[in-house]
Design an enzyme around this catalytic site. Structure first.
Site, PDB file in Angstrom:
ATOM      1  N   LYS A 298      53.740 -16.444  60.264  1.00 56.00           N
ATOM      2  CA  LYS A 298      52.628 -15.953  59.359  1.00 56.00           C
ATOM      3  C   LYS A 298      51.175 -15.930  60.352  1.00 56.00           C
ATOM      4  O   LYS A 298      51.001 -16.757  61.219  1.00 56.00           O
ATOM      5  CB  LYS A 298      52.321 -17.096  58.309  1.00 56.00           C
ATOM      6  CG  LYS A 298      53.634 -17.076  57.154  1.00 56.00           C
ATOM      7  CD  LYS A 298      53.738 -15.864  56.546  1.00 56.00           C
ATOM      8  CE  LYS A 298      55.012 -15.904  55.413  1.00 56.00           C
ATOM      9  NZ  LYS A 298      54.658 -16.636  54.343  1.00 56.00           N
TER      10      LYS A 298
ATOM     11  N   GLN B 132      64.027 -27.928  57.158  1.00 57.69           N
ATOM     12  CA  GLN B 132      64.158 -26.478  56.894  1.00 57.69           C
ATOM     13  C   GLN B 132      63.972 -25.901  58.234  1.00 57.69           C
ATOM     14  O   GLN B 132      63.493 -26.342  59.458  1.00 57.69           O
ATOM     15  CB  GLN B 132      62.789 -26.021  56.040  1.00 57.69           C
ATOM     16  CG  GLN B 132      61.302 -26.431  56.551  1.00 57.69           C
ATOM     17  CD  GLN B 132      60.572 -26.594  55.678  1.00 57.69           C
ATOM     18  OE1 GLN B 132      60.888 -26.923  54.351  1.00 57.69           O
ATOM     19  NE2 GLN B 132      59.088 -26.287  55.984  1.00 57.69           N
TER      20      GLN B 132
ATOM     21  N   ASP C  48      58.961 -17.239  56.608  1.00 58.06           N
ATOM     22  CA  ASP C  48      59.178 -17.778  57.940  1.00 58.06           C
ATOM     23  C   ASP C  48      59.979 -19.009  58.049  1.00 58.06           C
ATOM     24  O   ASP C  48      60.075 -19.795  58.960  1.00 58.06           O
ATOM     25  CB  ASP C  48      57.715 -18.162  58.509  1.00 58.06           C
ATOM     26  CG  ASP C  48      56.967 -18.951  57.917  1.00 58.06           C
ATOM     27  OD1 ASP C  48      57.128 -18.953  56.357  1.00 58.06           O
ATOM     28  OD2 ASP C  48      55.938 -19.723  58.184  1.00 58.06           O
TER      29      ASP C  48
ATOM     30  N   ASP D 135      59.210 -33.861  53.556  1.00 54.91           N
ATOM     31  CA  ASP D 135      58.594 -32.437  52.884  1.00 54.91           C
ATOM     32  C   ASP D 135      59.641 -32.029  51.880  1.00 54.91           C
ATOM     33  O   ASP D 135      60.843 -31.927  52.153  1.00 54.91           O
ATOM     34  CB  ASP D 135      58.470 -31.535  53.862  1.00 54.91           C
ATOM     35  CG  ASP D 135      57.533 -30.181  53.390  1.00 54.91           C
ATOM     36  OD1 ASP D 135      56.545 -30.551  52.946  1.00 54.91           O
ATOM     37  OD2 ASP D 135      58.383 -29.179  53.337  1.00 54.91           O
ATOM     38  N   ASN D 136      59.268 -31.920  50.495  1.00 52.48           N
ATOM     39  CA  ASN D 136      60.067 -31.167  49.473  1.00 52.48           C
ATOM     40  C   ASN D 136      61.596 -32.040  49.450  1.00 52.48           C
ATOM     41  O   ASN D 136      62.394 -31.351  49.214  1.00 52.48           O
ATOM     42  CB  ASN D 136      60.318 -29.843  49.844  1.00 52.48           C
ATOM     43  CG  ASN D 136      59.089 -29.316  49.328  1.00 52.48           C
ATOM     44  OD1 ASN D 136      58.520 -29.481  48.659  1.00 52.48           O
ATOM     45  ND2 ASN D 136      58.842 -27.997  50.342  1.00 52.48           N
TER      46      ASN D 136
ATOM     47  N   GLU E  94      57.416 -36.436  49.664  1.00 53.97           N
ATOM     48  CA  GLU E  94      56.415 -35.340  49.220  1.00 53.97           C
ATOM     49  C   GLU E  94      57.222 -34.572  48.100  1.00 53.97           C
ATOM     50  O   GLU E  94      57.638 -33.382  48.246  1.00 53.97           O
ATOM     51  CB  GLU E  94      55.835 -34.633  50.284  1.00 53.97           C
ATOM     52  CG  GLU E  94      54.874 -33.517  49.908  1.00 53.97           C
ATOM     53  CD  GLU E  94      55.371 -32.084  49.851  1.00 53.97           C
ATOM     54  OE1 GLU E  94      54.459 -31.211  49.432  1.00 53.97           O
ATOM     55  OE2 GLU E  94      56.553 -31.822  50.017  1.00 53.97           O
TER      56      GLU E  94
ATOM     57  N   LYS F 164      46.881 -24.828  57.861  1.00 54.61           N
ATOM     58  CA  LYS F 164      48.461 -24.385  58.217  1.00 54.61           C
ATOM     59  C   LYS F 164      48.660 -23.450  58.971  1.00 54.61           C
ATOM     60  O   LYS F 164      50.013 -23.336  59.599  1.00 54.61           O
ATOM     61  CB  LYS F 164      49.027 -24.441  56.875  1.00 54.61           C
ATOM     62  CG  LYS F 164      48.806 -25.592  55.700  1.00 54.61           C
ATOM     63  CD  LYS F 164      49.935 -25.596  54.447  1.00 54.61           C
ATOM     64  CE  LYS F 164      49.278 -24.374  53.836  1.00 54.61           C
ATOM     65  NZ  LYS F 164      50.104 -24.325  52.546  1.00 54.61           N
ATOM     66  N   TYR F 165      47.787 -22.417  59.055  1.00 55.61           N
ATOM     67  CA  TYR F 165      48.122 -20.990  59.719  1.00 55.61           C
ATOM     68  C   TYR F 165      47.039 -20.851  60.894  1.00 55.61           C
ATOM     69  O   TYR F 165      47.284 -19.789  61.855  1.00 55.61           O
ATOM     70  CB  TYR F 165      47.948 -19.857  58.692  1.00 55.61           C
ATOM     71  CG  TYR F 165      48.894 -20.317  57.724  1.00 55.61           C
ATOM     72  CD1 TYR F 165      50.187 -19.911  57.725  1.00 55.61           C
ATOM     73  CD2 TYR F 165      48.214 -20.577  56.286  1.00 55.61           C
ATOM     74  CE1 TYR F 165      50.921 -20.333  56.309  1.00 55.61           C
ATOM     75  CE2 TYR F 165      48.885 -20.738  55.300  1.00 55.61           C
ATOM     76  CZ  TYR F 165      50.338 -20.526  55.093  1.00 55.61           C
ATOM     77  OH  TYR F 165      51.102 -20.799  54.259  1.00 55.61           O
TER      78      TYR F 165
END
Length: 689
Positions: free
Chosen positions: A259, A319, A354, A389-390, A418, A528-529
């Protein structure tokens, strides 16, 4: 359960005892139960506590206290214990017939009714026989006093008053409290408590991206930071009073579908990508991003943090980027679509081209084993805290297995969930073993929402430990976008005093508030990017930083044990819906804090605060009466201003957000005789049972 005697409504019991409740070393753990029997004879209860296997000491037996007073539930019993080591503790409530209480009550009523010694001959002999039993159980130092009661009860030459006097003496009563005579003993069910160190339930987190710490080149271009440049941020973070630094993923970032800025699909060669798109030719979850440095550099960073009293929390994001080594070596660990491609992650309307989510059902044994290897590898590298995460997008039985496996060898490792999801999942993950959890605090902004939230986290303290982040890289709430600088101070005050756990994402102290577009919670130019270097020192020197307020809040938290507690959060009534008032009390030290927050960041708000005196130990608590009376007026010290006032039940407050968003009052220390009662929440002694 119901045996010879009844034992019901034991609290806290989580999911019928399927999961352990949560406790904290050095904090009281309150237990309540309803015990009953047929007829009018007295019944009592004992809390039996067993320490973790392998720890010194055996079991403890604590006589539970019945409720008394006008609003009491006479069948409800309470007791507390204070665990002193981590591990799995167990407790049960045993019920037993109390012949001493039965005899004392009956003989007193008959004497008060004017009955004579002749009429009471059988009652006196029943008492004598009971005290003979008690003499055999009594401690050696008490046997003489108990024997004297037996002798007097049978001495017909004495007056009735003198025959009864030894039995009613405080010395004999105390002997019976130490060694009670128990009949019809009924054993209750055993339940578990997972006791963890204070560091698991109390902390102040600061999240930052090491890659944004490289500063800028002469032309203003951001320079990619490293673990070495990130070390230079640690003294500043420690100086603000934070004790945990949380790093987003530090692993190699994928090249495929990378990204660009603001989540664009058209990156340039200069774009650094999202750290959550984990994995490339440089490695996967067990590697570090080459531009950050090496594993050795990370360990150096961790040790530098620890020297400053900071713990390092690492992101565990299960992930993969499309070019993660797992994607090539284990395609069975992903979901393959009908066209043969691997499905990327989606959270409609958001798309994460991504990122490939993992499929935990196609090769559970292989994937489980690999994740366990990765987690243990980072533990070997000194990481004891994982922000997951998640987790609500992964199977529940996987987390139960993984956390159990880790805690079997490293019980102090902390897992923060999270998970912004529905309550059954939030609490379900906590039951499975997650130490801490994100919460919906970020979206609770008005009095009604915050009141409901505060009550829920206090009542759920036996299973759910919320970490109140004021912002995250994903969440810039509308209140921060539009509420002005006072809103940042207000939200920090709420988070830091409403829960023992709270967190800040870097840039909050600089009042960063620009969204990528109207109606979005994404930051403009999201970190984040892209790299986002900041000059924190210059901002504070210019008086343009919230750092002094964050420093003050963390200092107050350290100094006051009341703010280390969760279950003791109590709401107080205010006359203005823009004012929220709540207190916290430590049942061990008696430390008491009352917070009043102006929820309107734009306007002065004033009104009255009605202090619930029993809730802060200034009056007897219903069901737990005492003879200390009511403290009609009392001193309070406002910690931000160091001003002292004399308060009573009704008190006027005025908060101007341009100068002060919250009062944080130090209340009088709770007398020792009242502290245990404050360990129990209102529903624990509700006369309706």
């Amino acid at each position: 359960m119901t045996g010879r005697l009844g034992i019901d409504n034991v609290s806290p019991v989580i999911s019928l005892g399927q999961y352990p409740a949560k406790g904290v070393v050095g904090q009281v753990f309150p237990v309540s139960a309803t015990v009953w029997r047929e007829g009018h004879d007295a019944v009592s209860a004992t809390l039996v506590v067993r320490r973790p296997a392998g720890s010194r000491g055996g079991r403890a037996k604590i006589t539970m206290t019945p409720e008394t007073g006008d609003n009491a539930n006479p069948d409800r019993r309470h007791a507390v214990f204070t665990p002193d080591v981590p591990g799995i503790w167990t407790f049960r409530v045993d019920a037993w017939a109390d012949p001493a209480a039965t005899w004392y009550d009956a003989i007193a009523k008959k004497v008060n009714a004017g009955q004579s010694a002749e009429t009471l001959a059988n009652d006196l002999e029943v008492g004598a026989r009971f005290f003979e039993r008690a003499e055999h159980k009594a401690a050696r130092a008490d046997t003489a006093a108990v024997h004297a009661a037996v002798t007097a009860l049978r001495d017909e030459s004495l007056s009735l008053e003198d025959r009864l006097a030894p039995a009613f003496s405080e010395e004999v009563r105390e002997a019976l409290r130490r060694r009670p005579v128990r009949d019809l003993h009924t054993r209750g069910l055993e339940f578990q408590v997972h006791v963890e160190p204070l560091s698991s339930s109390y902390g102040a987190w600061y999240e930052f991206f090491p890659r944004s710490t490289g500063g800028r080149a002469e032309d203003g271009t951001p320079i990619h930071g490293t673990f070495r440049t990130a070390e230079k941020e640690l003294p500043r973070i420690a100086d603000m009073g934070f004790d945990t630094v949380y790093l987003p993923p530090i692993h190699p970032i994928g090249e495929v579908n990378r990204k660009g800025k603001n989540n664009s699909l058209t990156p340039t060669s200069e774009d650094v990508g999202s750290p959550w798109a984990i994995g490339s030719a440089a490695g996967g979850h067990d590697a570090v991003h080459p531009e950050l440095g090496t594993v050795k550099d990370f360990i150096h960073f961790r040790k530098a943090a620890e020297k400053l009293g900071l713990k390092v929390a690492l992101d565990l994001a299960l992930q993969c980027a499309p070019d993660h080594p797992w994607a090539a070596a284990h395609p069975e660990w992903f979901t393959v679509l009908p066209d043969g491609s691997i499905a990327y992650a989606e959270n409609p309307p958001k798309k994460y081209q991504d990122i490939y989510p993992l499929n935990f059902d196609t090769d559970a044994q292989g994937l489980y084993s690999e994740v366990l290897r990765v987690v243990r590898l980072w533990i070997e590298r000194g990481v004891r805290i994982f922000r997951v995460d998640n987790p609500h997008t992964k199977p529940a039985n996987f987390w139960a297995w993984l956390i159990h496996e880790i805690h079997s060898t490293d019980p102090d490792v902390v897992f923060l969930a999270e998970a912004f999801t529905r309550p059954p999942r939030l609490y379900g993950l906590a039951k499975l073993g997650f130490t801490q959890s994100y919460s919906y605090f970020t979206w609770k902004t008005n009095k009604e929402e915050l009141t409901e939230f505060a009550e829920s986290i206090a009542s759920g303290a036996d299973v759910f430990r919320p970490n109140l982040f004021v912002n995250t890289p994903d969440i810039l709430h509308e209140s921060l976008q539009k509420g002005g600088r006072a809103m940042f101070a207000q939200r920090a005050a709420l988070a830091a005093t409403m829960s023992p756990l709270w967190g800040v994402y870097s840039g909050y102290e600089l009042y960063e508030h620009e969204p990528v577009r109207e109606g979005s919670e994404e930051y403009l130019d999201s970190e984040k990017y892209e790299l986002r270097p900041r000059d924190f020192d210059a901002a504070e020197a210019a008086g343009e930083s919230l750092a002094p307020w964050l420093r003050f809040l963390n200092d107050v938290r350290r100094q006051h044990p009341a703010l280390h507690q969760q279950r003791n959060l109590h709401l107080h009534e205010t006359s203005n819906d823009s004012l929220l008032a709540y207190s916290r009390v430590d049942p061990i030290t008696g430390d008491a804090i009352l917070v009043v927050v102006n929820l309107d960041s734009r306007s002065i708000q004033e009104g009255s605060v009605t202090v619930d005196l029993p809730a802060v130990g200034l009056a007897p608590k219903p069901g737990f009466p005492d003879d200390l009376g009511i403290q009609d007026s009392f001193p309070v010290t406002d910690l931000p201003t160091e001003q002292t006032y004399t308060w009573s039940t009704e008190n006027y407050v005025r908060l101007d957000p341009d100068f002060q968003v919250a009062h944080i009052f130090q209340l009088p220390t709770v007398p020792e005789e009242r502290r245990t009662a404050l360990a129990f929440r209102d529903e624990d002694y509700d006369p309706r049972g």
